[in-house]
Structure formats: C-alpha cells, structure tokens
Write a protein that holds these residues in place. Structure first.
Motif, short mmCIF file in Angstrom:
data_model
loop_
_atom_site.label_atom_id
_atom_site.label_comp_id
_atom_site.label_asym_id
_atom_site.label_seq_id
_atom_site.Cartn_x
_atom_site.Cartn_y
_atom_site.Cartn_z
N ILE A 37 0.85 -1.19 0.00
CA ILE A 37 0.00 0.00 0.00
C ILE A 37 0.88 1.23 0.00
CG2 ILE A 37 -1.69 1.32 1.32
CD1 ILE A 37 -2.68 -1.35 2.45
N ASP A 38 0.64 2.12 -0.94
CA ASP A 38 1.40 3.37 -1.02
C ASP A 38 0.73 4.39 -0.11
OD1 ASP A 38 2.81 5.63 -1.62
OD2 ASP A 38 2.64 5.41 -3.79
N LEU A 39 1.36 4.64 1.03
CA LEU A 39 0.77 5.54 2.02
C LEU A 39 0.72 6.97 1.52
CD1 LEU A 39 2.31 4.18 5.32
CD2 LEU A 39 0.15 3.58 4.24
N GLU B 142 -5.34 13.99 11.66
CA GLU B 142 -5.17 12.98 12.70
C GLU B 142 -5.29 11.57 12.13
OE1 GLU B 142 -4.10 13.25 15.82
OE2 GLU B 142 -3.85 15.38 15.40
N VAL B 143 -6.19 11.37 11.19
CA VAL B 143 -6.32 10.06 10.54
C VAL B 143 -5.01 9.72 9.83
CG1 VAL B 143 -7.51 8.75 8.74
CG2 VAL B 143 -8.83 10.17 10.32
N GLY B 144 -4.42 10.69 9.16
CA GLY B 144 -3.13 10.47 8.49
C GLY B 144 -2.03 10.12 9.47
N GLN B 145 -2.02 10.81 10.63
CA GLN B 145 -1.02 10.51 11.65
C GLN B 145 -1.19 9.09 12.18
OE1 GLN B 145 1.64 12.60 12.38
NE2 GLN B 145 0.73 13.56 10.59
N ALA C 187 0.57 3.49 12.47
CA ALA C 187 0.24 2.08 12.24
C ALA C 187 1.28 1.43 11.34
CB ALA C 187 -1.15 1.95 11.62
N ALA C 188 1.72 2.14 10.31
CA ALA C 188 2.74 1.60 9.41
C ALA C 188 4.06 1.41 10.16
CB ALA C 188 2.94 2.52 8.22
N SER C 189 4.39 2.36 11.01
CA SER C 189 5.61 2.26 11.81
C SER C 189 5.54 1.08 12.78
CB SER C 189 5.84 3.56 12.58
OG SER C 189 6.94 3.45 13.43
N MET C 190 4.39 0.92 13.42
CA MET C 190 4.20 -0.19 14.35
C MET C 190 4.29 -1.53 13.62
SD MET C 190 1.16 1.03 16.84
CE MET C 190 1.33 2.40 17.93
N GLN C 191 3.73 -1.59 12.43
CA GLN C 191 3.78 -2.84 11.66
C GLN C 191 5.22 -3.18 11.30
OE1 GLN C 191 1.10 -4.99 11.00
NE2 GLN C 191 2.89 -6.27 10.66
#
Length: 64
Positions: free
Chosen positions: A7-9, A33-36, A41-45
């Motif tokens: 997925i291209d963030l 905030e949704v973007g943050q 979430a991507a960082s956590m993954q």
C-alpha cells in the motif's frame, strides 16, 4: 512511503489532505489525525515485522 503490504501511504495521505481541505478547519484537523494514525500504524507494523524476524532467529538458534 510504501509499506510491506504494497500500500502506497503517500497516495492515502494526499487523499486525506484533499478531504481535509474540502471539509474546512475541523475536517482538516480530523483528516490530519487520521493520516497521523496511518503513519503510526505503518511504523508499528514495521516494528512488529522486525521483532518477528528477531524472534524467529532466536528460536532457530535455540533449537540448534
């Protein structure tokens, strides 16, 4: 900013920005905030994936 899932963030973040601009101040704050959340979430993954690999390596060494 691509995730391992393909997925291209950047595309999503651009869309959130567009939605925020269209929704005014409160809408912009919401979509920001949704973007943050998406970035975190991507960082956590990525951290989960790294820890999973580390655990797998530790288990492999332990079973030797």
């Amino acid at each position: 900013m691509n995730s391992d899932s393909g997925i291209d963030l950047e595309i999503a973040l651009r869309k959130f920005h567009e939605l925020g601009l269209a929704d005014g101040d409160l809408g912009y704050a919401y979509w920001y905030e949704v973007g943050q959340l998406l970035k975190r979430a991507a960082s956590m993954q990525a951290q989960i994936d790294a820890l999973s690999k580390e655990l797998e390596q530790s288990r492999a060494k332990r079973s030797e």
